[in-house]
Scaffold this motif. Structure first.
Motif, PDB file in Angstrom:
ATOM      1  N   LYS A 189       0.810  -1.224   0.000  1.00 49.79           N
ATOM      2  CA  LYS A 189       0.000   0.000   0.000  1.00 49.79           C
ATOM      3  C   LYS A 189       0.843   1.274   0.000  1.00 49.79           C
ATOM      4  N   PRO A 190       1.884   1.389   0.870  1.00 48.86           N
ATOM      5  CA  PRO A 190       2.678   2.630   0.840  1.00 48.86           C
ATOM      6  C   PRO A 190       3.328   2.891  -0.507  1.00 48.86           C
ATOM      7  N   LEU A 191       3.844   1.860  -1.141  1.00 48.06           N
ATOM      8  CA  LEU A 191       4.478   2.017  -2.447  1.00 48.06           C
ATOM      9  C   LEU A 191       3.467   2.469  -3.489  1.00 48.06           C
ATOM     10  N   LEU A 192       2.315   1.828  -3.529  1.00 48.05           N
ATOM     11  CA  LEU A 192       1.304   2.157  -4.537  1.00 48.05           C
ATOM     12  C   LEU A 192       0.781   3.578  -4.354  1.00 48.05           C
ATOM     13  N   PHE A 193       0.534   3.962  -3.095  1.00 46.25           N
ATOM     14  CA  PHE A 193       0.086   5.336  -2.848  1.00 46.25           C
ATOM     15  C   PHE A 193       1.156   6.331  -3.276  1.00 46.25           C
ATOM     16  N   SER A 194       2.405   6.014  -2.977  1.00 44.40           N
ATOM     17  CA  SER A 194       3.503   6.915  -3.302  1.00 44.40           C
ATOM     18  C   SER A 194       3.635   7.127  -4.802  1.00 44.40           C
ATOM     19  N   GLY A 244      12.024  13.212  -4.928  1.00 45.51           N
ATOM     20  CA  GLY A 244      10.918  13.309  -5.869  1.00 45.51           C
ATOM     21  C   GLY A 244       9.585  13.567  -5.219  1.00 45.51           C
ATOM     22  N   LEU A 245       9.584  14.147  -4.015  1.00 49.45           N
ATOM     23  CA  LEU A 245       8.321  14.364  -3.316  1.00 49.45           C
ATOM     24  C   LEU A 245       8.041  15.840  -3.057  1.00 49.45           C
ATOM     25  N   SER A 246       9.034  16.679  -3.131  1.00 49.49           N
ATOM     26  CA  SER A 246       8.843  18.095  -2.795  1.00 49.49           C
ATOM     27  C   SER A 246       7.767  18.714  -3.689  1.00 49.49           C
ATOM     28  N   ILE A 247       7.139  19.765  -3.176  1.00 43.63           N
ATOM     29  CA  ILE A 247       6.128  20.475  -3.952  1.00 43.63           C
ATOM     30  C   ILE A 247       6.729  20.985  -5.257  1.00 43.63           C
ATOM     31  N   ALA A 248       7.970  21.447  -5.198  1.00 51.64           N
ATOM     32  CA  ALA A 248       8.632  21.945  -6.405  1.00 51.64           C
ATOM     33  C   ALA A 248       8.758  20.845  -7.454  1.00 51.64           C
ATOM     34  N   TYR A 249       9.158  19.647  -7.016  1.00 50.36           N
ATOM     35  CA  TYR A 249       9.320  18.518  -7.937  1.00 50.36           C
ATOM     36  C   TYR A 249       7.968  18.117  -8.522  1.00 50.36           C
ATOM     37  N   ASN A 303       6.658  19.574   8.572  1.00 52.32           N
ATOM     38  CA  ASN A 303       7.212  18.756   7.500  1.00 52.32           C
ATOM     39  C   ASN A 303       6.110  18.526   6.469  1.00 52.32           C
ATOM     40  N   VAL A 304       6.237  19.177   5.338  1.00 52.33           N
ATOM     41  CA  VAL A 304       5.266  19.052   4.246  1.00 52.33           C
ATOM     42  C   VAL A 304       6.008  18.517   3.026  1.00 52.33           C
ATOM     43  N   ASN A 305       5.586  17.349   2.569  1.00 53.64           N
ATOM     44  CA  ASN A 305       6.241  16.714   1.422  1.00 53.64           C
ATOM     45  C   ASN A 305       7.739  16.544   1.646  1.00 53.64           C
ATOM     46  N   GLY A 306       8.097  16.236   2.886  1.00 60.14           N
ATOM     47  CA  GLY A 306       9.488  15.948   3.204  1.00 60.14           C
ATOM     48  C   GLY A 306      10.367  17.160   3.372  1.00 60.14           C
ATOM     49  N   GLN A 307       9.788  18.372   3.300  1.00 59.99           N
ATOM     50  CA  GLN A 307      10.571  19.589   3.434  1.00 59.99           C
ATOM     51  C   GLN A 307       9.871  20.563   4.395  1.00 59.99           C
ATOM     52  N   PRO A 308      10.642  21.458   5.043  1.00 64.68           N
ATOM     53  CA  PRO A 308      10.015  22.429   5.952  1.00 64.68           C
ATOM     54  C   PRO A 308       9.134  23.403   5.199  1.00 64.68           C
ATOM     55  N   ALA A 309       7.936  23.616   5.711  1.00 66.94           N
ATOM     56  CA  ALA A 309       6.982  24.531   5.094  1.00 66.94           C
ATOM     57  C   ALA A 309       6.283  25.309   6.194  1.00 66.94           C
ATOM     58  N   ILE A 310       5.694  26.434   5.819  1.00 63.73           N
ATOM     59  CA  ILE A 310       4.962  27.257   6.778  1.00 63.73           C
ATOM     60  C   ILE A 310       3.492  26.867   6.730  1.00 63.73           C
TER      61      ILE A 310
END
Length: 288
Positions: A12-17, A104-109, A243-250
């Motif tokens: 499940k984690p892989l498929l969701f990712s 490959g998870l950041s909002i920018a990516y 921690n949002v998408n693996g990176q610090p966010a406000i």
């Protein structure tokens, strides 16, 4: 023998990712994963040589279908479109979070994925993020290995802008904290130091809440917009770094309700892009 509960927990984690990275939507990815397992439950898995490849093929193809149908919706979307933020809890032992916090998870990516065709997006993610072989990818997307190599090369060239994106969490968090302080105290000179000359701000309200309907370009315009937001902000707003998408966010709250998630593209210790997500349909239900 149908797929087991152990298989469900394992894959499940892989498929969701995979699906989330392809679509940038949590709800759609969750629906596709459930559809994938419902389909798999109806299949005698003893006749399936590789369960992982079989499930990945279903989830990838279903995500491609949704992605292709979403193109028209994206064209009609009001204002800039940002991926749906994925807010992490603090449980570092959760295998699903460990899987999701890979590259490959950041909002920018994820936002850069919008520059790719559906097939380019699938091949790039399967190869670069999940490290599938070209043989496995060819089977999943039903193309030749040579074609997959060409698709991967083409996709890489399209997103080359973020290849040197900083993913160092603590270093980026320090920059984000400095940004918050400069924002709150209206220290324009510090904002000018933190922001790139070519900074761009994308404000996603989806036509539901008030937001800039076009990207804001240049250092001066972005700085003026940020200071303007503070002057118009109600007194009862609070901010925290999450921690949002693996990176610090406000993460910004109004009246105790989550109202805005602000993510960043940071390169060479300067902020190059700012992604403000205000669309309530994209925000998790979270209160202070």
């Amino acid at each position: 023998m149908p797929i087991s509960n152990e298989d469900y927990m394992q894959f499940k984690p892989l498929l969701f990712s995979i699906s989330y990275r392809m679509l940038g939507s949590i709800s759609e990815a969750e629906d596709i994963v459930q559809e994938t397992f419902l389909k798999a439950y109806q299949v005698d898995m003893e006749n399936v040589e590789h369960k992982k490849a079989y499930l990945c093929k279903i989830v990838t193809n279903r995500s491609l279908d949704v992605l292709k149908s979403a193109r028209l919706k994206r064209e009609k979307y009001i204002g800039p479109w940002n991926p749906e933020p994925l807010v992490f809890e603090s449980n570092e032992d959760d295998p699903s979070e460990l899987l999701l916090q890979k590259e490959g998870l950041s909002i920018a990516y994820l936002r850069m994925m919008e520059h790719l065709t559906p097939d380019e997006r699938a091949v790039l993610l399967l190869r670069e993020v999940f490290e599938f072989s070209y043989k496995e990818i060819a089977n999943i997307v039903e193309k030749s290995e040579d074609n997959c190599r060409k698709i991967f090369s083409r996709a890489k060239s399209k997103i080359s802008r973020i290849e040197d994106e900083s993913l160092h969490y603590e270093r980026n968090k320090s920059i984000v904290n400095r940004f918050i302080e400069a924002f709150m105290l209206q220290k324009t000179e510090v904002l000018l130091e933190l922001l790139s000359e070519d900074v761009t701000l994308y404000s996603d309200g989806g036509g539901i809440v008030r937001a800039a309907i076009r990207p804001i370009f240049t250092l001066q315009n972005v700085t003026a917009f940020i200071i303007g937001l503070l002057k118009k902000a109600p007194k009862d707003f609070t901010v925290e770094v999450s921690n949002v998408n693996g990176q610090p966010a406000i993460v910004i709250y109004l009246n105790g309700q989550l109202s805005n998630v602000v993510s960043f593209l940071i390169r060479n210790e300067r902020i190059e892009d700012i992604y403000m997500t205000l669309n309530p349909n994209k925000l998790p239900i979270k209160t202070l």
